[in-house]
Design a protein around this motif. Structure first.
Motif, mmCIF file in Angstrom:
data_model
loop_
_atom_site.group_PDB
_atom_site.id
_atom_site.type_symbol
_atom_site.label_atom_id
_atom_site.label_comp_id
_atom_site.label_asym_id
_atom_site.label_seq_id
_atom_site.Cartn_x
_atom_site.Cartn_y
_atom_site.Cartn_z
ATOM 1 N N ILE A 5 0.827 -1.214 0.000
ATOM 2 C CA ILE A 5 0.000 0.000 0.000
ATOM 3 C C ILE A 5 0.854 1.254 0.000
ATOM 4 O O ILE A 5 0.736 2.113 -0.868
ATOM 5 C CB ILE A 5 -0.940 0.019 1.218
ATOM 6 C CG1 ILE A 5 -1.982 -1.089 1.115
ATOM 7 C CG2 ILE A 5 -1.646 1.379 1.313
ATOM 8 C CD1 ILE A 5 -2.907 -1.163 2.308
ATOM 9 N N TYR A 65 -3.522 1.704 -3.237
ATOM 10 C CA TYR A 65 -4.949 1.899 -3.478
ATOM 11 C C TYR A 65 -5.184 2.564 -4.835
ATOM 12 O O TYR A 65 -6.004 2.115 -5.641
ATOM 13 C CB TYR A 65 -5.574 2.779 -2.395
ATOM 14 C CG TYR A 65 -5.558 2.195 -1.003
ATOM 15 C CD1 TYR A 65 -5.883 0.867 -0.774
ATOM 16 C CD2 TYR A 65 -5.254 3.002 0.099
ATOM 17 C CE1 TYR A 65 -5.880 0.340 0.514
ATOM 18 C CE2 TYR A 65 -5.260 2.491 1.390
ATOM 19 C CZ TYR A 65 -5.573 1.162 1.590
ATOM 20 O OH TYR A 65 -5.579 0.653 2.865
ATOM 21 N N SER A 69 0.188 -4.931 3.615
ATOM 22 C CA SER A 69 0.247 -3.723 4.430
ATOM 23 C C SER A 69 0.707 -4.048 5.841
ATOM 24 O O SER A 69 0.421 -5.123 6.368
ATOM 25 C CB SER A 69 -1.121 -3.047 4.496
ATOM 26 O OG SER A 69 -1.076 -1.912 5.343
ATOM 27 N N ARG A 82 -0.367 -2.181 8.129
ATOM 28 C CA ARG A 82 -1.520 -1.706 8.879
ATOM 29 C C ARG A 82 -2.700 -2.637 8.643
ATOM 30 O O ARG A 82 -2.970 -3.024 7.517
ATOM 31 C CB ARG A 82 -1.895 -0.286 8.462
ATOM 32 C CG ARG A 82 -0.734 0.690 8.597
ATOM 33 C CD ARG A 82 -1.156 2.108 8.284
ATOM 34 N NE ARG A 82 -1.798 2.237 6.984
ATOM 35 C CZ ARG A 82 -2.086 3.417 6.431
ATOM 36 N NH1 ARG A 82 -1.804 4.535 7.073
ATOM 37 N NH2 ARG A 82 -2.659 3.469 5.241
ATOM 38 N N ASP A 137 -8.444 0.488 6.845
ATOM 39 C CA ASP A 137 -7.476 0.150 5.800
ATOM 40 C C ASP A 137 -7.997 -0.985 4.921
ATOM 41 O O ASP A 137 -7.879 -0.943 3.693
ATOM 42 C CB ASP A 137 -6.142 -0.261 6.420
ATOM 43 C CG ASP A 137 -5.436 0.898 7.107
ATOM 44 O OD1 ASP A 137 -5.463 2.001 6.554
ATOM 45 O OD2 ASP A 137 -4.879 0.684 8.200
ATOM 46 N N THR A 173 -10.950 0.159 2.757
ATOM 47 C CA THR A 173 -10.456 0.976 1.653
ATOM 48 C C THR A 173 -9.887 0.094 0.552
ATOM 49 O O THR A 173 -10.109 0.344 -0.641
ATOM 50 C CB THR A 173 -9.367 1.953 2.144
ATOM 51 O OG1 THR A 173 -9.913 2.784 3.179
ATOM 52 C CG2 THR A 173 -8.881 2.842 1.002
ATOM 53 N N TYR A 219 -6.262 -9.317 1.425
ATOM 54 C CA TYR A 219 -5.497 -8.343 2.208
ATOM 55 C C TYR A 219 -4.612 -9.116 3.171
ATOM 56 O O TYR A 219 -5.105 -9.898 3.989
ATOM 57 C CB TYR A 219 -6.474 -7.450 2.981
ATOM 58 C CG TYR A 219 -5.872 -6.194 3.588
ATOM 59 C CD1 TYR A 219 -6.110 -4.947 3.016
ATOM 60 C CD2 TYR A 219 -5.101 -6.241 4.741
ATOM 61 C CE1 TYR A 219 -5.595 -3.787 3.577
ATOM 62 C CE2 TYR A 219 -4.574 -5.097 5.312
ATOM 63 C CZ TYR A 219 -4.828 -3.865 4.728
ATOM 64 O OH TYR A 219 -4.313 -2.725 5.278
#
Length: 226
Positions: free
Chosen positions: A53, A61, A79, A81, A86, A89, A98
């Motif tokens: 990211i 993104y 990521s 995070r 997050d 998104t 993710y």
């Protein structure tokens, strides 16, 4: 040979993923920022993209949105995070999965295998006889993979579409989060139950007046009914 685009501005991460991907028999191409990733995707077809990211020039993104404007290629986002914001998104940008850093390279490769397999199966459906599903104000055009609410087209990501079709084809049946995760994402043991909740939330937002067709069964999962 399947081709993976690895997008990360950390050379160590690039090398780690590339090493494991080549062991699995994949061809790998590297990019170190979102701008380079978008350019490469315009020039070459990839079977899956693994993308960080936080990068200079263009974040993951934004790169994902620009890539999806031209090509429907699966994207796994990396990521450090892992907040709900997050992840939401990322899913809203059209990602398929993710993964939070630090991660297991073996688990990442398992996710890659599943996503490529499911993407190929989804494209195979396009050659089937024309088929439409009409329920209340909702219409699904399977050959074109389009969804309409009150005859207005709804823009869904690939994963949102797969989730909706799975719920619709099992309408009236209470589906646990584990079952949805296994059927739509294709894995059971290293997926997060919250992934299902995040995608359901995004899907409901886009369905508008049909959002209540997806019913929450407290403590269990979800059911599609009208």
């Amino acid at each position: 040979m399947k081709k993976i685009l690895i997008v990360d501005d950390e050379p160590d991460i690039q090398q780690l993923i590339s090493r494991y991907a080549r062991r699995e028999g994949y061809e790998t191409v590297s990019a170190y920022d979102g701008t380079e990733a978008v350019r490469l995707c315009r020039e070459t077809d990839f079977d899956v993209i693994i993308m960080d990211i936080m990068m200079e020039e263009m974040d993951g993104y934004t790169a994902c949105r620009k890539i999806r404007e031209a090509k429907d290629v699966p994207v796994i986002m990396l990521s450090a995070r892992g907040t709900e914001f997050d992840k939401l998104t990322g899913f809203d940008a059209g990602i398929d999965d993710y993964v939070i850093k630090p991660f297991s390279p073996k688990e990442l490769m398992a996710r890659v295998r599943v996503i490529i397999k499911r993407h190929e199966a989804a494209y195979g459906e396009k050659s089937q006889a024309e088929k439409h599903i009409c329920l209340g104000e909702l219409r699904i055009d399977e050959p074109g993979r389009n969804v309409y609410v009150k005859e207005e087209k709804v823009e869904l990501t690939a994963k949102e579409y797969e989730l909706l079709v799975y719920l619709v084809k099992n309408r009236g049946i209470v589906l646990s989060r584990e079952k949805i995760l296994s059927a739509v994402w294709g894995y059971e043991f290293f997926g997060e139950h919250r992934t299902v909740d995040w995608q359901i939330k995004l899907l409901r937002q886009k369905l508008g007046v049909c959002r209540n067709y997806i019913v929450t069964i407290r403590g269990v999962g979800y059911k599609f009914e009208i």
